[in-house]
Every structure is written in C-alpha cells, then in structure tokens.
Enzyme design. Structure first.
Site, short mmCIF file in Angstrom:
data_model
loop_
_atom_site.label_atom_id
_atom_site.label_comp_id
_atom_site.label_asym_id
_atom_site.label_seq_id
_atom_site.Cartn_x
_atom_site.Cartn_y
_atom_site.Cartn_z
N ASP A 53 0.48 -1.48 0.35
CA ASP A 53 -0.12 -0.13 0.02
C ASP A 53 0.65 1.31 -0.01
O ASP A 53 -0.17 2.13 0.28
CB ASP A 53 -0.89 0.05 1.01
CG ASP A 53 0.31 0.26 2.04
OD1 ASP A 53 0.95 -0.08 2.43
OD2 ASP A 53 -0.95 0.17 3.50
N HIS A 105 24.08 6.18 -17.54
CA HIS A 105 23.11 6.04 -16.57
C HIS A 105 22.88 4.97 -15.18
O HIS A 105 21.96 4.44 -14.93
CB HIS A 105 21.50 5.98 -16.90
CG HIS A 105 21.44 7.01 -17.70
ND1 HIS A 105 20.06 7.37 -18.35
CD2 HIS A 105 22.42 7.90 -18.66
CE1 HIS A 105 20.04 8.86 -19.34
NE2 HIS A 105 21.42 9.19 -18.98
N ASP A 135 26.15 12.87 -12.41
CA ASP A 135 24.93 13.51 -13.11
C ASP A 135 23.55 13.60 -12.67
O ASP A 135 23.38 12.98 -12.46
CB ASP A 135 24.41 12.74 -14.56
CG ASP A 135 23.67 13.16 -16.18
OD1 ASP A 135 22.76 13.69 -15.19
OD2 ASP A 135 23.76 12.47 -16.89
N ASP A 189 19.85 19.38 -15.53
CA ASP A 189 20.59 18.44 -16.00
C ASP A 189 21.23 18.78 -16.17
O ASP A 189 22.21 19.41 -16.77
CB ASP A 189 19.63 17.98 -17.34
CG ASP A 189 20.54 16.57 -18.08
OD1 ASP A 189 20.49 16.30 -16.41
OD2 ASP A 189 19.99 15.85 -18.96
N HIS A 232 26.58 8.96 -27.76
CA HIS A 232 24.80 9.49 -26.83
C HIS A 232 25.16 10.99 -28.43
O HIS A 232 25.82 11.33 -28.15
CB HIS A 232 24.75 9.34 -25.45
CG HIS A 232 25.42 10.71 -24.48
ND1 HIS A 232 25.59 11.72 -24.09
CD2 HIS A 232 26.69 9.84 -24.36
CE1 HIS A 232 26.67 11.49 -23.55
NE2 HIS A 232 27.53 11.16 -23.50
N HIS A 268 19.88 17.38 -26.04
CA HIS A 268 18.19 17.17 -25.79
C HIS A 268 17.28 18.59 -25.13
O HIS A 268 18.08 19.31 -24.28
CB HIS A 268 18.27 16.06 -25.11
CG HIS A 268 18.33 15.57 -23.54
ND1 HIS A 268 17.66 16.82 -22.57
CD2 HIS A 268 19.77 15.21 -22.92
CE1 HIS A 268 18.44 16.10 -20.98
NE2 HIS A 268 19.01 15.80 -21.82
N HIS A 328 14.01 15.60 -20.83
CA HIS A 328 13.85 14.78 -22.15
C HIS A 328 12.74 15.43 -22.72
O HIS A 328 11.61 14.90 -22.53
CB HIS A 328 13.98 13.26 -22.10
CG HIS A 328 15.44 12.85 -21.86
ND1 HIS A 328 15.28 11.99 -21.31
CD2 HIS A 328 16.74 13.14 -21.63
CE1 HIS A 328 17.05 11.80 -21.13
NE2 HIS A 328 17.90 12.83 -20.87
N GLU A 363 26.22 18.13 -23.37
CA GLU A 363 26.60 17.16 -23.01
C GLU A 363 27.60 16.30 -23.43
O GLU A 363 26.90 14.92 -23.46
CB GLU A 363 25.54 16.28 -21.76
CG GLU A 363 24.48 16.28 -23.04
CD GLU A 363 23.71 14.94 -21.90
OE1 GLU A 363 23.81 14.09 -21.32
OE2 GLU A 363 22.48 15.24 -21.78
N TYR A 400 34.05 7.14 -22.78
CA TYR A 400 33.74 6.13 -21.62
C TYR A 400 34.86 5.52 -22.01
O TYR A 400 34.29 4.84 -23.36
CB TYR A 400 31.82 6.24 -21.71
CG TYR A 400 31.56 7.16 -21.31
CD1 TYR A 400 31.16 7.68 -20.66
CD2 TYR A 400 30.37 7.97 -22.71
CE1 TYR A 400 29.76 8.94 -20.18
CE2 TYR A 400 30.03 9.36 -22.94
CZ TYR A 400 29.83 9.59 -21.44
OH TYR A 400 28.69 10.18 -20.83
N ARG A 433 32.04 13.60 -18.41
CA ARG A 433 30.87 13.98 -19.16
C ARG A 433 30.28 15.22 -17.99
O ARG A 433 30.97 15.54 -16.96
CB ARG A 433 29.59 13.29 -18.96
CG ARG A 433 28.10 13.88 -19.49
CD ARG A 433 27.14 12.80 -20.16
NE ARG A 433 26.51 12.57 -19.01
CZ ARG A 433 26.48 11.11 -18.44
NH1 ARG A 433 27.18 10.17 -19.10
NH2 ARG A 433 25.81 10.88 -17.24
N GLU A 448 28.55 18.61 -18.36
CA GLU A 448 26.69 19.00 -19.05
C GLU A 448 26.52 19.87 -18.23
O GLU A 448 26.03 19.91 -17.49
CB GLU A 448 25.48 17.44 -18.43
CG GLU A 448 24.56 17.39 -18.94
CD GLU A 448 23.66 16.85 -19.01
OE1 GLU A 448 23.68 15.65 -17.81
OE2 GLU A 448 22.54 16.26 -19.35
N1 GLY Z 1 20.55 13.27 -16.99
C1 GLY Z 1 19.72 12.50 -18.04
C2 GLY Z 1 20.91 12.64 -19.47
O1 GLY Z 1 22.25 13.66 -19.39
O2 GLY Z 1 20.39 12.67 -20.30
MN MN Z 2 21.16 15.47 -20.74
MN MN Z 3 21.91 13.96 -17.45
#
Ligand code: GLY
Ligand code: MN
Ligand code: MN
Length: 464
Positions: A68, A279, A296, A307, A379, A383, A390, A408, A412, A429, A431
């Site tokens: 619950d 991720h 991140d 982000d 990647h 975005h 996103h 970003e 890697y 990374r 960002e």
């Molecule tokens: N934190 C997810 C991305 O950077 O897209």
């Molecule tokens: Mn991002």
């Molecule tokens: Mn991110």
C-alpha cells in the site's frame, strides 16, 4: 501511502467521520506560476488547434511501489503545463470551438476528484470541482465521474482530436483515471469515422513547450542554479573514499535544502569504472583514491528539471590521463555551447562537439579514425529540457530564443577497451543547460566549475 488499508489495520474507522475542512484550504506557493499563466497557455493551445479540434489530456496515475505504498505522485507534464493542477485522477478537455456541458458552451473542462473527508484526513486537502474552478480559473470544473457523460455529449464535427497521454495507463486500484481512459477509448471507437486521433503535437503543444515562456525560464533558472550549487557543495565535501550513495544523498539534500521538491531523474553517481556506465543508478560502490566520479544529478523545481553533470577526481587531483580526457571533453563542450545560436539547427552543437572529440582521441592514440568515435561517445550531445528532463520537441527544432537544451559531450573508456590500458575506467561527461537568446547562449548551470583547473581549485578549498 494509500489511506484505506492503514485505516483498516489500525481500526481508526470510527475516528474518520471527519468533516470536510473549511478555509483556508489551500495556499498558492508564491513562487509557483499563477493560474492566469496556465489559462493563457490553454488559450494559446486553442489558437493553434485546427477548427473543431479537441484536446484531451490525462494526468498520471498514482503508482504503487509496494503493497500500500505509492511512489511520490508527479502530474503528467502536458497536463501540468496546461492546468497547474497537481491532484491525481484528473483530466482536462480543451475545445477550440467549445463543447456543450449542462446546456452551456464551454471551452475547457477540468475533471477532478470530489472532496472526501476520509481521504482528506489521511492525505490532505483536495480542491474538489467547485474550488478548483473558482480558485484556479477554469471555465468549468466538474467531478471526474462525469467524464464519460461529458464526452458522450460531444459529437465530433470536424476531424481533429489530439490526445497526448492515454498510453499512461493507471496502476491497480486507480479507478477514477482508468474509468476516464476507458470512457475515452470507447468514445473514440464509437466516433472513429468522424475524428482523427493523433498524438502528433509538433505544431501545437510540442511547439509551445519547445520554446519556453518567461515563467518557464524563471523556474528553469532556479532549478539550474540550485542544481549547480549542490554540485559545488558535494565536490567540496567529497573525500577520497566517499560512497556513491553518500554523494548521491548529499546532492539530494542540497536540492531540497535550496528549494527543489524532487530530483529531476534518478541520481547517477559513478566512481571508477562506473563512470563509464551512461545511466548508472545503483550508486552502491565506495570510491577508491585515484578514481574519477561522474555525477549526473539535478533538482526539479516546481515541476521543472535541470540536468547537470560534473566529473571530478575523488581525491581532488586529476591524473595525467584523466586530465587529458577531461580537457578534451571540456573543449568539445565549450565549442558545443558556443554553437547554441539562434537560427542554427538543433544538431549543430552535436556536430561541433563530435568533431573535436574525434580529432582529440586520434591525437591521443585512442582511436585511429573518426569513424571509431562511437565506441567511446555513444550518445547525442543535446536534448531539449524543461518540465521533462528529456523535454517535448517540435516539428521545427531550429534553435531560437527561449529554447533550452543540454550540451553534454562525454568519453567513456571501459576496462578492456582496445586502447592502452592506462585509459581504462575513465568516464567523463560534462553537462550544462543552455538557454538560447538573441544575444547568444546563456549557461544556466554555470555556477558549478567546469575547467579541470577550477574543479581542482574548488576541491582544494575544502581543506582550508
Ligand atoms: N540525465 C540524463 C541525461 O543527461 O540525459
Ligand atoms: Mn542530459
Ligand atoms: Mn544528465
């Protein structure tokens, strides 16, 4: 947590013949957007819809986590953007030319839960339709159990019906929302020859959400500033053997301490080899002296998510190899940010950043041709960002003032990669969240240091 089971187990039923609470029942959080902001958005949506068009938007259901216990409720972003209404089991119909309800022509109807003394005893106030209508300025608000009847009263006369969230299906025991969705699906099936169902929003809601209005910019600025500040605080308090979840907890503490209600997405805190998992959300390892930590993490402020990623050496000093990769990613990011110019294509920052990364990895001897870059940079660079981390895109994604996007780039290098092993387990990374303006890009998360030198300086400052 749902109230009903607790009620049964604790045997509190007899105490629960509560009266419906009287005023004051609700205080508008002063920094949230005010009802006229949402009214104006609904009006604008109507102006973008085709003649006879109707938009039907459902919020999210509450979701069971276990038994619950529910996950924290978060409204659907389209619904929140148009209504500002934060209660579950709700829907809204926005009608370009109006629909008739109770003999009156109206252009919008909010459907929400009725008030309920028992529920309000356990989980707090509800607006109920009357108060939602008067306090929040909807033309009409009615109980959600009237949704089917209102919908059945609509005879589509011009085929355009936009539906954005019916695929968000309710969890178990979420009858109010699932009843509305079932009613909608039945109505759509009955009228299928007279309407065109579409979830394509590129020219309507997508176009609106892609370019942020002044209220959204204000809220995004706050989300970004708080997120950047929290990154600074975590970098300063990091120790050579911090655990990933401790850093994650500190980050979340910073978000909430400074005013964000939630995290914008699950924290990603990867030390050592985990920095190479794009991720990585388990956050369960203890960092080792000499590791990089990739964080991140960002807060959500009144629905708007930042982000932000920073990658720092857990002991405060980058190794030669870490610094070489870091500085390369920084160079790519800086060029990507500068490429966020009004009139450019959405993909330009990515193209600019990828070129620098490819050339740089060749120079470092990690790859031989630019075609191999995808092994280490897998990647996109950008975005859209806003109510969703996103965020919704539009059919024309040319950059223009009011657009917000991330920049970003990353590299890697997993253990076992086909390069000198001195590079292994380096994941970097960086960002930031960029607002496109007429005068050029504005970095909204700039308060968190980005150059390797500035990161080291910040981390050294904690020891004083
Ligand atoms: N934190 C997810 C991305 O950077 O897209
Ligand atoms: Mn991002
Ligand atoms: Mn991110």
């Amino acid at each position: 947590m749902r109230f009903s089971l607790g009620l049964f187990i604790l045997g509190f039923g007899s105490f629960c013949q509560a009266q419906l609470s009287q005023e004051p029942f609700w205080t508008w959080v002063p920094d949230k957007s005010a009802p006229p902001v949402f009214q104006a958005r609904r009006e604008r949506l109507r102006s973008l819809m085709p003649a006879g068009g109707i938009g039907v938007f459902f919020t999210n259901p509450e979701q069971a986590r276990n038994n619950d216990v529910d996950f924290a409720f978060r409204p659907d972003s389209n619904f929140l953007y148009l209504t500002g209404f934060e209660e579950p089991d709700s829907a809204v119909i926005v009608a370009k030319d109006g629909i008739t309800v109770d003999g009156k022509l109206v252009h919008e109807v909010l459907f929400c839960n009725n008030r309920d003394a028992g529920a309000e005893t356990w989980t707090g106030y509800r607006f109920g339709p009357d108060r939602a209508q008067s306090a929040m300025g909807y033309e009409l608000a009615v109980a959600n159990d009237r949704f089917k009847a209102v919908l059945d009263g609509i005879t589509p006369f011009s085929p355009r019906l936009q539906v954005l969230s019916p695929d968000t299906l309710p969890g178990r025991n979420r009858y109010a929302l699932s009843n509305m969705i079932t009613a909608f699906q039945a109505w759509a099936a009955t009228n299928k020859d007279k309407l065109e169902l579409t979830s394509r929003t590129g020219k309507t809601l997508g176009a609106m959400r892609f370019v942020k209005d002044s209220e959204e910019i204000r809220l995004m600025k706050k989300a970004c500033e708080i997120s950047a500040l929290s990154h600074v605080e975590v970098m300063k308090s990091c120790k050579p053997t911090s655990t990933e979840f401790e850093l994650s907890a500190l980050m979340e503490y910073g978000f909430k301490k400074h005013g964000c209600e939630y995290i914008g997405y699950p924290n990603i805190v990867g030390s050592g080899g985990n920095s190479c998992v794009l991720h990585y959300e388990k956050n369960e390892r203890t960092a080792k002296n000499g590791d990089l930590v990739l964080m991140d993490c960002a807060g959500e402020y009144h629905g708007y998510s930042s982000d932000v990623t920073r990658t720092f050496p857990v002991n405060g000093k980058y190794t030669t190899e870490q610094r070489a990769i870091y500085d390369l990613v920084y160079e790519a990011q800086e060029a990507g940010i500068q490429a966020c110019k009004s009139g450019s294509s959405f993909n330009t920052p990515h193209q600019v950043a990828a070129k620098i990364l490819g050339d740089g990895l060749i120079k470092l001897g990690i790859i031989k041709t630019a075609g191999e870059l995808g092994r280490y940079f897998m990647h996109g660079t950008s975005h859209s960002i806003g109510l969703d981390v996103h965020d919704l895109m539009t059919s024309d994604s040319t950059l223009r003032p009011g657009v917000m996007l991330t920049v970003e780039p990353g590299i890697y290098i997993k253990e076992g990669s086909p390069c000198d092993k001195k590079w292994w387990n380096i994941g970097v990374r960086i960002e930031d969240d960029i607002l496109v303006t007429e005068k050029g890009p504005v970095n909204m998360s700039v308060a968190a240091p980005r150059t390797s030198k500035d990161v080291e300086k910040l981390m050294a400052s904690k020891k004083k």
